[in-house]
Design an enzyme around this catalytic site. Structure first.
Site, mmCIF file in Angstrom:
data_model
loop_
_atom_site.group_PDB
_atom_site.id
_atom_site.type_symbol
_atom_site.label_atom_id
_atom_site.label_comp_id
_atom_site.label_asym_id
_atom_site.label_seq_id
_atom_site.Cartn_x
_atom_site.Cartn_y
_atom_site.Cartn_z
ATOM 1 N N LYS A 52 3.984 8.199 2.516
ATOM 2 C CA LYS A 52 4.768 7.019 2.130
ATOM 3 C C LYS A 52 6.174 7.099 2.726
ATOM 4 C CE LYS A 52 1.875 6.175 -1.869
ATOM 5 N NZ LYS A 52 1.570 6.390 -3.292
ATOM 6 N N GLN A 96 4.527 8.354 -8.526
ATOM 7 C CA GLN A 96 3.207 8.797 -8.050
ATOM 8 C C GLN A 96 2.344 9.251 -9.228
ATOM 9 O OE1 GLN A 96 2.169 8.481 -4.865
ATOM 10 N NE2 GLN A 96 0.172 9.307 -5.364
ATOM 11 N N ASP A 119 4.035 -1.128 -6.951
ATOM 12 C CA ASP A 119 2.623 -0.765 -7.129
ATOM 13 C C ASP A 119 1.846 -1.897 -7.809
ATOM 14 O OD1 ASP A 119 1.747 1.796 -6.237
ATOM 15 O OD2 ASP A 119 2.991 2.770 -7.745
HETATM 16 N N1 GUN Z 1 -2.007 7.689 -7.042
HETATM 17 C C1 GUN Z 1 -3.088 7.345 -6.315
HETATM 18 N N2 GUN Z 1 -2.929 6.123 -5.767
HETATM 19 C C2 GUN Z 1 -1.710 5.685 -6.168
HETATM 20 C C3 GUN Z 1 -0.971 4.492 -5.914
HETATM 21 O O1 GUN Z 1 -1.406 3.567 -5.228
HETATM 22 N N3 GUN Z 1 0.252 4.431 -6.503
HETATM 23 C C4 GUN Z 1 0.752 5.421 -7.285
HETATM 24 N N4 GUN Z 1 1.960 5.252 -7.827
HETATM 25 N N5 GUN Z 1 0.076 6.538 -7.538
HETATM 26 C C5 GUN Z 1 -1.136 6.662 -6.973
#
Ligand code: GUN
Length: 283
Positions: A52, A96, A119
């Site tokens: 990211k 996350q 998200d």
């Molecule tokens: N963990 C696995 N996929 C995601 C996601 O798309 N966003 C977040 N914040 N955590 C994750």
């Protein structure tokens, strides 16, 4: 033999589009920032967070990483989220998941300002997606939709089957397919005669979290197969929820793992962060 859907290439196009949008905002004196919060040392989460940050750099988005120890308390994490909500340099906040088990994920997500919830996990944004009037698309489902669109196969009127009912993927995925006038079925661990249902699918999305769960006998000839799974095998290799080698002989289109859905999730996150900055600045 099916056609491979190249998530790497498609995500590169999306990120290039976002980079242009971010450059346009910068020309107006508006910077774009994403705060990424990671708690503990889960290796998979570390890999995602690094990807990211790399994507942010590529798109011209400022990324601010907050790496907290696994011993972080709920109060400490809430205090950080509140601080980020009030920080004008931060347009998007990503915590996350999964969080260490002593932390209450629901309460943390609820503390994120919906305008910075890139998200689209906050109940306000989930509700907006439900009624089809949303600012942010949920990252993984939106990425899957782009992959489906890239095939030229229209969703309208098609049988769509989603395996998995998580809040992050399964439920919003079904909703996006429904908005496109697909006829949608959500299957899960209690579904009876799953294969009979998946065999009806013109578009099949697998988000189960079990390696090679979808076998060739579960797939309709010519179907579009989207594999959201990202499973680590005992030998360390990555593998999806679909038995790729067997299913590719039968499907019309199929996504590989890695290089399918994963890069698209990150590309949508970049798009959402640029959108958040645009909206927050009244553009
Ligand atoms: N963990 C696995 N996929 C995601 C996601 O798309 N966003 C977040 N914040 N955590 C994750």
């Amino acid at each position: 033999m099916s056609k491979l859907i190249d998530g790497k290439e498609i995500s590169a196009r999306v990120k290039a589009r976002v980079a242009e949008e971010v450059a346009g905002l910068k020309a107006e004196g508006i910077s774009v920032g994403l705060a990424v919060v990671i708690v503990g040392d889960d290796p998979a989460s570390r890999i995602y967070v690094n990807s990211k940050k790399k994507a942010c750099a590529l798109c011209g988005i400022d990324s601010y990483e907050y790496a907290l120890p696994a011993s972080t308390t709920q109060e400490e994490l809430l205090a950080l989220v509140k601080k980020l909500c009030a920080d004008d340099a931060v347009n998007g906040i990503l915590v996350q998941l999964p969080l260490p088990s002593h932390l209450d994920e629901g309460q943390i997500i609820a503390a994120i300002d919906p305008k910075k919830d890139v998200d689209a996990f906050h109940a306000v944004n989930v509700g907006k997606i439900m009624i089809g009037d949303f600012d942010f698309l949920p990252c993984t489902p939106a990425g899957c939709m782009e992959l489906i669109d890239s095939t030229g196969v229209s969703v309208e009127g098609k049988r769509c089957v989603v395996i998995g009912r998580s809040n992050i993927v399964g439920k919003p995925m079904a909703m996006l397919l429904l908005h496109r006038n697909g006829t949608v079925t959500i299957c899960h661990s209690r579904t009876k005669d799953l294969a009979a249902i998946t065999r009806e699918a013109d578009i099949l999305v697998a988000a189960v979290g079990r390696p090679r769960f979808v076998t060739a006998d579960m797939v309709k000839e010519g179907a579009v197969v989207i594999d959201v799974g990202m499973n680590r095998l005992p030998d360390g290799k990555l593998c999806g929820d679909v038995d790729f080698e067997a299913v590719r002989e039968k499907a019309g289109y199929i996504t590989p793992v890695p290089g399918g859905v994963g890069p698209m999730t990150i590309a949508t996150l970049m798009q959402n962060t640029a959108t958040a900055a645009r909206i927050q600045n009244g553009r």
